[in-house]
Design a protein around this motif. Sequence first.
Motif, PDB file in Angstrom:
ATOM      1  N   ILE A 141       0.821  -1.212   0.000  1.00 29.26           N
ATOM      2  CA  ILE A 141       0.000   0.000   0.000  1.00 29.26           C
ATOM      3  C   ILE A 141       0.856   1.264   0.000  1.00 29.26           C
ATOM      4  O   ILE A 141       0.632   2.185  -0.800  1.00 29.26           O
ATOM      5  N   ALA A 142       1.857   1.327   0.906  1.00 30.63           N
ATOM      6  CA  ALA A 142       2.633   2.543   1.079  1.00 30.63           C
ATOM      7  C   ALA A 142       3.771   2.672   0.076  1.00 30.63           C
ATOM      8  O   ALA A 142       4.067   3.772  -0.399  1.00 30.63           O
ATOM      9  N   VAL A 143       4.415   1.563  -0.246  1.00 27.44           N
ATOM     10  CA  VAL A 143       5.580   1.603  -1.132  1.00 27.44           C
ATOM     11  C   VAL A 143       5.170   1.429  -2.588  1.00 27.44           C
ATOM     12  O   VAL A 143       5.559   2.219  -3.462  1.00 27.44           O
ATOM     13  N   LEU A 144       4.395   0.372  -2.861  1.00 25.40           N
ATOM     14  CA  LEU A 144       3.990   0.094  -4.234  1.00 25.40           C
ATOM     15  C   LEU A 144       2.725   0.840  -4.645  1.00 25.40           C
ATOM     16  O   LEU A 144       2.334   0.809  -5.812  1.00 25.40           O
ATOM     17  N   ARG A 145       2.048   1.455  -3.671  1.00 20.48           N
ATOM     18  CA  ARG A 145       0.881   2.305  -3.911  1.00 20.48           C
ATOM     19  C   ARG A 145      -0.285   1.556  -4.564  1.00 20.48           C
ATOM     20  O   ARG A 145      -0.977   2.083  -5.432  1.00 20.48           O
ATOM     21  N   VAL A 146      -0.495   0.333  -4.121  1.00 24.60           N
ATOM     22  CA  VAL A 146      -1.671  -0.423  -4.531  1.00 24.60           C
ATOM     23  C   VAL A 146      -2.812  -0.036  -3.591  1.00 24.60           C
ATOM     24  O   VAL A 146      -2.599   0.118  -2.390  1.00 24.60           O
ATOM     25  N   PRO A 147      -4.026   0.165  -4.086  1.00 19.21           N
ATOM     26  CA  PRO A 147      -5.133   0.563  -3.203  1.00 19.21           C
ATOM     27  C   PRO A 147      -5.316  -0.393  -2.036  1.00 19.21           C
ATOM     28  O   PRO A 147      -5.268  -1.612  -2.195  1.00 19.21           O
ATOM     29  N   SER A 148      -5.512   0.173  -0.847  1.00 17.42           N
ATOM     30  CA  SER A 148      -5.619  -0.645   0.367  1.00 17.42           C
ATOM     31  C   SER A 148      -6.811  -1.594   0.308  1.00 17.42           C
ATOM     32  O   SER A 148      -6.751  -2.698   0.859  1.00 17.42           O
ATOM     33  N   PHE A 149      -7.881  -1.180  -0.342  1.00 21.50           N
ATOM     34  CA  PHE A 149      -9.053  -2.047  -0.452  1.00 21.50           C
ATOM     35  C   PHE A 149      -8.679  -3.362  -1.134  1.00 21.50           C
ATOM     36  O   PHE A 149      -9.036  -4.456  -0.653  1.00 21.50           O
TER      37      PHE A 149
END
Length: 422
Positions: A141-149
């Motif tokens: 989520i934070a590094v690769l920026r994939v949506p948390s959902f």
Amino acid sequence: MSDVIEKSASRTDAAASVERPEYEGRRSFGQLLRGDLGFLPVLLTLIVVVIYFTITTGGLFLKPSNLTDLLQQIVNIGIDGLGVTMVLLLGEVDLSIAAVGTFGAVITGVLSTRMGFNPYASMAVGVLAGALAGLINGIFIAVLRVPSFIVTLAGSIFYAGLLLYLLAGQSTLIVHDPAIVAIAGTPYSFLPDWLGVGLPTLVLICYTIWQIVEQLSRKNKGLRTKSTLRLVANIVIPFVIVEGIITIMENTPGPVRGTYLGIPNNVAIFFGLLIIVWLVMTKTTFGRHVYAVGGNMEAARRAGINVVATRLIVFTLCSAFAAIGGILQVSRATAVASAISPTLTLQAIAAAVIGGVSLFGGRGSVWAVALGALIIGGLENGLDLRSQGTDIKQMVEGAVLVLAVTADALVRRAQSRSSSGR
């Protein structure tokens, strides 16, 4: 260096419009709803729930045995809700907490029962396994920026399969270790009377002293202070609620005393964790950074806050709390199952939102979890006492959650209009 960080955090708080209701001056109607009056709807809702079910169940709702059951029922929701609250303050969501909590519980059960590990080492590894799961979520989520959902939904599915693998086809694993069972399993699950009464009272006294000292300190420095009414309410309301519950649970005579009267250990653990998280979120730089990142991530980044590290830590803590909740559930049930609760995740999120934590990030308090969990637990418990089915309970909880989210959206919109009108 620390002064620079503090000043940066302060600038970020201003840019993100992070709410500090107790220190603001004149306010619009929308701001009042979000500030001084923000806790009142939740508190009034809880009072209405208690009064309604007390009347409709002939007083059974407030009996000590039922209060004990109610408090133990909300422990899992409350502990999971602590982690969820921090995630929501970032403006994110975690849908994997029920699966991760069961994962930590299964790790504990397998190590203790099948492999003969020390029970305390087994529980520690279970919590660490949960924290690792949260760290992995945070990296995506934070590094690769994939949506948390997407990340946490995928994690929930993954851990559901992993649980089946770890239990090797066994649907339920019985846990017999006395050290694990003694945490929340009967007949060892209550604090001694002197500790059950003395510890909460001591905490309340310290809380009162802190409220007064902070008020005087801010006044001497020429800073904005709480109104007298709010200060009194902040002190009196916790005293009435906590001491009222203690009085009912500790001082009710009867032949069954010792079998259900008293303060459960797992409830004490929950409120201990609640106080620790509250102190971290309100009295440390890390807590201010969480609010700043949730209020405005870009402003926080420009102010020098390590946004990636903050998000990683929050997701790691969220899953660690979920694992703690899972282990306490194992202790109470003396067994761990491969089945994942279908409602626990949504109930934890609902507890935070009903208590006033914003889904949009940057606003709310961890104390919201206690109030929200009590409302959800009270609704379920009261409907059970009235012999209502799961269908009615879920419809009622869904309606309450929709009302809470709608109120949050309307209040935020009103505040936005009042800000733009200045």
